[in-house]
Enzyme design. Structure first.
Site, PDB file in Angstrom:
ATOM      1  N   ARG A  33      48.718 -51.354  -7.617  1.00 43.72           N
ATOM      2  CA  ARG A  33      47.735 -52.043  -8.475  1.00 43.72           C
ATOM      3  C   ARG A  33      48.275 -52.192  -9.893  1.00 43.72           C
ATOM      4  NH1 ARG A  33      43.073 -47.992  -6.958  1.00 43.72           N
ATOM      5  NH2 ARG A  33      44.537 -47.194  -5.403  1.00 43.72           N
TER       6      ARG A  33
ATOM      7  N   GLU B  43      40.756 -32.293  -3.993  1.00 42.77           N
ATOM      8  CA  GLU B  43      39.512 -33.056  -3.897  1.00 42.77           C
ATOM      9  C   GLU B  43      38.663 -32.554  -2.734  1.00 42.77           C
ATOM     10  OE1 GLU B  43      42.146 -36.499  -3.976  1.00 42.77           O
ATOM     11  OE2 GLU B  43      40.636 -37.584  -5.115  1.00 42.77           O
TER      12      GLU B  43
ATOM     13  N   ASN C 295      38.459 -37.507   3.887  1.00 40.81           N
ATOM     14  CA  ASN C 295      38.856 -38.419   2.811  1.00 40.81           C
ATOM     15  C   ASN C 295      39.560 -39.591   3.509  1.00 40.81           C
ATOM     16  OD1 ASN C 295      40.081 -39.669   0.622  1.00 40.81           O
ATOM     17  ND2 ASN C 295      40.843 -37.772  -0.305  1.00 40.81           N
TER      18      ASN C 295
ATOM     19  N   ARG D 274      34.445 -38.310   1.003  1.00 39.74           N
ATOM     20  CA  ARG D 274      34.780 -38.895  -0.290  1.00 39.74           C
ATOM     21  C   ARG D 274      34.374 -40.365  -0.229  1.00 39.74           C
ATOM     22  NH1 ARG D 274      40.510 -41.018  -2.490  1.00 39.74           N
ATOM     23  NH2 ARG D 274      39.836 -41.513  -4.605  1.00 39.74           N
TER      24      ARG D 274
ATOM     25  N   HIS E 228      38.314 -41.400  -9.187  1.00 41.28           N
ATOM     26  CA  HIS E 228      39.032 -40.121  -9.044  1.00 41.28           C
ATOM     27  C   HIS E 228      38.229 -38.991  -9.697  1.00 41.28           C
ATOM     28  CE1 HIS E 228      43.012 -42.562  -8.949  1.00 41.28           C
ATOM     29  NE2 HIS E 228      42.731 -42.182  -7.714  1.00 41.28           N
TER      30      HIS E 228
HETATM   31  C1  LIG Z   1      40.149 -44.609  -6.557  1.00 43.67           C
HETATM   32  C2  LIG Z   1      41.553 -44.554  -6.109  1.00 43.67           C
HETATM   33  O1  LIG Z   1      42.391 -45.221  -6.682  1.00 43.67           O
HETATM   34  O2  LIG Z   1      41.837 -43.729  -5.094  1.00 43.67           O
HETATM   35  P1  LIG Z   1      43.276 -43.469  -4.407  1.00 43.67           P
HETATM   36  O3  LIG Z   1      44.164 -42.940  -5.480  1.00 43.67           O
HETATM   37  O4  LIG Z   1      42.994 -42.448  -3.335  1.00 43.67           O
HETATM   38  O5  LIG Z   1      43.764 -44.784  -3.897  1.00 43.67           O
HETATM   39 MG   LIG Z   2      44.248 -39.350  -3.714  1.00 42.26          MG
END
Ligand SMILES: CC(=O)OP(=O)(O)O
Ligand SMILES: [Mg+2]
Ligand SMILES: Nc1ncnc2c1ncn2[C@@H]1O[C@H](COP(=O)(O)OP(=O)(O)O)[C@@H](O)[C@H]1O
Length: 405
Positions: free
Chosen positions: A242, A385, A7, A94, A183
């Site tokens: 984000r 995961e 991953n 992943r 996710h």
């Molecule tokens: C898709 C995503 O946000 O993955 P991660 O939480 O691993 O940054």
């Molecule tokens: Mg994660």
């Protein structure tokens, strides 16, 4: 079958080695701070249910150096679990964005790699790192089948009214602009664990993945019917760095009135927003510390984070037309009892009531934290995961082997 699961993140690699069909990993590990001084590898080997932890601090310039070091650890005398890279039969990767090209687990070919590359701009924090992980693994584990498991795959069951945007039709039909969701491997894993726990394969559940990235899914009878991330992994919940949901007018204003370039806006929304933008910290543990020290701004950010999740619970209870369980998972969801408490507060009209004592107990497996009289189960279900990826690889490769006979 030895399946090594990778991953790859932008600055880290998580990995686990399984001897499938055995679900218990032979070893697991995490490489952090790739590209920085003092990269750290934490490698755990499990022998006869005993755990041996090896920590190495090194300067790993890139993912290739990181995975090479992991390969050495896998083969090192004393702690080694294999003797030769050829003993790895498959590497499961992943891959975050699979677009509309990939609805299921796929053996990686040159063409598949090209498709993954085309999706770089839609998942800029993830797909480039995933791609790099594939290239490096191909060099080290030359005899292994390389397999991609896509975050988007589980969400492919969403109905069109959930995944389409209200923009001109051709943008979907010709350009593939729609919500994909992410996710998925985690949502699928915890949803299946929950259905088993409830002993009800038709349960209506909401899965809440709160890690660095955060997302939710409405799952009916094991199938995803809606999810909070969209075209890329930027919409929906407030995340570590984000923004989550944001009126697109803000982007026009930033570009047209404030003089930002589009690249700057992208970096701002992906890397400098969310909890980091609101508080200066992306790690929830730092935010909890600030709140404990009386920082009102950190508390406001924490409230905002919980409020957004609460709104989605309401929305998903409506689209599911009922609710049997809500499920918390990933780093924040599994460990932060305060956020679970805040999210579930004042939701008794929906049948959601948390038992504070149960909420504060820490343990490794599935935990039920609702009050005894609550109509809706509130569960903490640790995600895995890597195991889900190993299982999907095993299924695909054994199917192929059977088909070839
Ligand atoms: C898709 C995503 O946000 O993955 P991660 O939480 O691993 O940054
Ligand atoms: Mg994660
Ligand atoms: N004890 C804890 N309390 C609160 N948050 C925690 C705790 N432990 C881990 N976390 C949070 O979990 C996040 C990482 O979650 P994880 O699922 O590993 O994310 P990712 O896979 O996206 O890297 C960290 O950023 C941190 O905020």
């Amino acid at each position: 079958m030895n399946i090594f699961v990778v991953n790859s993140g932008s600055s880290s690699i998580k990995y686990q080695l399984f001897k499938m069909p055995n679900d218990n990993p032979i070893c697991t590990g995490l490489v952090e701070r790739i590209g920085l001084e003092n990269s750290i590898i934490t490698h755990k080997v499990y022998i006869n249910s005993e755990e041996k932890v090896i920590k190495r601090v090194l300067d790993l310039v890139d993912h290739e150096a990181g995975l090479n070091e992991v390969a050495h650890l896998l083969m090192e005398p004393e702690i080694g679990v294999i003797q030769d890279p050829a003993e790895i039969n498959a590497v499961g990767h992943r891959v975050v964005h699979g677009g509309e090209s990939f609805a299921s687990t796929t053996i990686i070919t040159k063409e598949v790699k090209e498709e993954i590359k085309k999706l770089f701009s839609l998942a800029p924090l993830h797909n480039p790192a995933n791609y790099l992980g594939i290239e490096v693994a191909e060099k080290i584990f030359t005899k292994a089948k390389q397999v991609a498991v896509f975050d988007t795959a589980f969400h492919q069951t969403m109905p069109e009214k959930a995944f389409r945007y209200a923009i001109p039709q051709n943008l979907y039909t010709e350009m593939g602009i729609r919500a994909y969701g992410f996710h998925g491997t985690s949502h699928k894993y915890v949803a299946q664990q929950t259905l088993q726990y409830l002993n009800n394969k038709n349960a209506k559940i909401i899965t809440i993945h709160l890690g660095n990235g955060c997302s939710m899914a409405a799952v009916d009878s094991g199938k995803c019917i809606d999810t909070s991330m969209g075209f890329g992994p930027l919409s929906g919940l407030v995340m570590g760095t984000r923004s989550g949901d944001l009126d697109p007018s803000v982007i026009f204003h930033m570009v047209n009135q404030l003089g930002y370039s589009l690249d700057q806006v992208s970096t701002l929304l992906n890397k400098h927003s969310g909890m980091h933008g609101l508080t200066g910290f992306s790690d929830m543990r730092d935010i909890l510390k600030s709140i404990a020290e009386g920082d009102k701004n950190a508390k406001m950010a924490y409230d905002l984070y919980a409020y957004r999740i609460k709104k989605y619970i309401g929305a998903y209870a409506a689209v599911l037309n009922g609710l049997d369980a809500i499920v918390f998972t990933a780093g924040v969801g599994e460990n932060d009892s305060n956020i679970r408490q805040l999210i579930c507060a004042d939701m008794d009209f929906l049948g959601i009531k948390i038992n504070e004592e149960k909420n504060n107990i820490r343990s490794k497996g599935i935990r039920e934290i609702n009050t005894d009289d609550a109509r809706v189960k509130v569960l903490v279900v640790p995600t895995n995961e890597e195991l889900e990826i190993a299982e999907q690889c095993f299924e695909l490769l054994t199917e192929k082997a059977t088909a070839a006979v």
